[in-house]
Design an enzyme around this catalytic site. Sequence first.
Site, PDB file in Angstrom:
ATOM      1  N   THR A  43      27.432 -16.927 -33.683  1.00 13.49           N
ATOM      2  CA  THR A  43      27.451 -16.360 -32.339  1.00 13.49           C
ATOM      3  C   THR A  43      28.269 -17.213 -31.375  1.00 13.49           C
ATOM      4  O   THR A  43      28.667 -16.734 -30.321  1.00 13.49           O
ATOM      5  CB  THR A  43      26.018 -16.216 -31.789  1.00 13.49           C
ATOM      6  OG1 THR A  43      25.365 -17.491 -31.850  1.00 13.49           O
ATOM      7  CG2 THR A  43      25.224 -15.208 -32.600  1.00 13.49           C
ATOM      8  N   ARG A  47      30.720 -24.111 -36.611  1.00 17.07           N
ATOM      9  CA  ARG A  47      30.002 -25.368 -36.418  1.00 17.07           C
ATOM     10  C   ARG A  47      29.702 -26.008 -37.769  1.00 17.07           C
ATOM     11  O   ARG A  47      29.600 -25.333 -38.783  1.00 17.07           O
ATOM     12  CB  ARG A  47      28.680 -25.144 -35.676  1.00 17.07           C
ATOM     13  CG  ARG A  47      28.821 -24.664 -34.253  1.00 17.07           C
ATOM     14  CD  ARG A  47      27.459 -24.539 -33.582  1.00 17.07           C
ATOM     15  NE  ARG A  47      27.557 -23.936 -32.266  1.00 17.07           N
ATOM     16  CZ  ARG A  47      26.513 -23.667 -31.485  1.00 17.07           C
ATOM     17  NH1 ARG A  47      25.288 -23.962 -31.916  1.00 17.07           N
ATOM     18  NH2 ARG A  47      26.676 -23.114 -30.304  1.00 17.07           N
ATOM     19  N   SER A 149      27.809 -27.129 -28.831  1.00 20.48           N
ATOM     20  CA  SER A 149      26.751 -26.854 -27.854  1.00 20.48           C
ATOM     21  C   SER A 149      25.655 -27.920 -27.929  1.00 20.48           C
ATOM     22  O   SER A 149      25.938 -29.107 -27.848  1.00 20.48           O
ATOM     23  CB  SER A 149      26.209 -25.438 -28.059  1.00 20.48           C
ATOM     24  OG  SER A 149      25.377 -25.044 -26.996  1.00 20.48           O
ATOM     25  N   ASP A 311      26.619 -24.774 -21.100  1.00 20.29           N
ATOM     26  CA  ASP A 311      26.470 -23.319 -21.040  1.00 20.29           C
ATOM     27  C   ASP A 311      24.997 -22.911 -21.014  1.00 20.29           C
ATOM     28  O   ASP A 311      24.683 -21.728 -20.893  1.00 20.29           O
ATOM     29  CB  ASP A 311      27.225 -22.616 -22.178  1.00 20.29           C
ATOM     30  CG  ASP A 311      26.629 -22.846 -23.559  1.00 20.29           C
ATOM     31  OD1 ASP A 311      25.801 -23.769 -23.724  1.00 20.29           O
ATOM     32  OD2 ASP A 311      27.005 -22.101 -24.494  1.00 20.29           O
TER      33      ASP A 311
END
Length: 549
Positions: A43, A47, A149, A311
């Site tokens: 999504t 990674r 992230s 984010d």
Amino acid sequence: MAHDRAGQPAQASDLIDVPHLVTAYYTTWPDLDDPGQRVAFGTSGHRGSSLTGAFTEAHIVATTQAICDYRASQGTAGPLFVGRDPHGLSEPAWASALEVLAGNGVTTLIDDRDRYTPTPAVSHAILRHNRGRATDDPALADGIVVTPSHNPPADGGFKYNPPHGGPADTDATTWIENRANELILARLEGVKRVPLARALAADTTARYDFLGSYVDDLPTAVNLDAVREAGVHVGADPLGGASVDYWGEIADRHRLDLTVINPLVDATWRFMTLDWDGKIRMDCSSPSAMASLIANREAYQISTGNDADADRHGIVTPDAGLMNPNHFLAVAIQYLFAHRPEWGAQVAIGKTLVSSSMIDRVAAALGRTLLEVPVGFKWFVPGLLDGSVGFGGEESAGASFLRHDGTVWTTDKDGILLALLASEIQAVTGKSPSEHYAALTAEHGDPAYARIDAPASREQKAVLAKLSPEQVTATELAGEPIIAKLTEAPGNGAAIGGLKVTTGSAWFAARPSGTEDVYKIYAESFRGPEHLATVQAAAKELVDGVLSS
């Protein structure tokens, strides 16, 4: 079960060896016979860790070339904005990407301070450049953000944002990952690349003021005058992430009573408290990872945290500690749609189907259309872009919303914006967001919400991902009649990759994990924790029955 050191400060034995991590990035060649070592966009991009052969120089060189090929196929010839976070693998990957972008003659814009760039600042830059341009204009810009992230320090991440400024859709990511894997299999034949020194000196590589452009534009989306005039005492913890420089500039440029709680950046994240499983993870929605901020919650009226690429948001108040992400989403929606008079009556509220039904009840009370979509922020992009969706939010503490005038702010998640909104709510109403949530529960009920995992084989996960409602024969869930069985999202008809079942006061959603042999059960009940446990057990029994049939 939580680790016995969850919420405790990291120790030397918890830290990664950064030189070893970087060496593995440059010296490991991926084995594509291992699915875990292939380029695979989830999504939020590709990674993995160099230590497991899942995030190496070969991956990034091939993926960047694939992005160059993809944007050429789409007729995109404008500048490409590149940002990175402080993860140990981010700068090596950033350097590899610049070498390939320069080799392909792509105009590339990097931070003018040679510092870190949050995901929302990249989205903001893309949209600012593309404002007023036709969708087929070859001068449209796009972007790359080098970040995993909130993932642990040993991980790297690499994601592509097309000209709409948000996460790439499945068509784009499938094209890019297929092309990247082809290039790796061909030992990178077909990759155009120049040395880093040449790339940085190239006419096609230029500098861009990400920070100034973003920070100076914030008043168009959030009422910072009210925050300043009310003197809201704010503590902002970047958690060692890309927002570290931004918070200080926000305080200075907008004259806010805002303290940057921890300005330290360290690729080991040695200053973090351990997450629920004993790992270092910059998850600002986790009480364990946010333990230090929670312990000091009385020091500020509003305390906030962001993950490594900013984010996501975490909101801490003196009266409630760390707010559950679902709770703050509901409060944000209630507040925004009462305090943004320029948003039209037709502007909708966006939520993912695993977010709390409190949002459904708030939307109904507001008389607003609710757009319920599958998991993934990409589903909010069209509505945010054209202003038909005022707010889009995910249960995992990611959201964005429109400017005051009803036009797009970002089409990717913006943890800085949501953190500032918490201070606006405090300033304008005189009450904390958690006090507002207490008022919502008094009006709409107090739901219990949780997520659990259940074992499933790869074959069973494939079945779950492609279920049809007809395969679910049950008529009752936890003592209540089933009123809906969904395998497509009500808001846009897109497949949810799983199943959602609802009753009058509860629901569950089951989705296969993309990384483990489990499926995830999200569930909520407005009848309390005991009924929630009954719903979870019934959900597992129902799904296991379907998978074994």
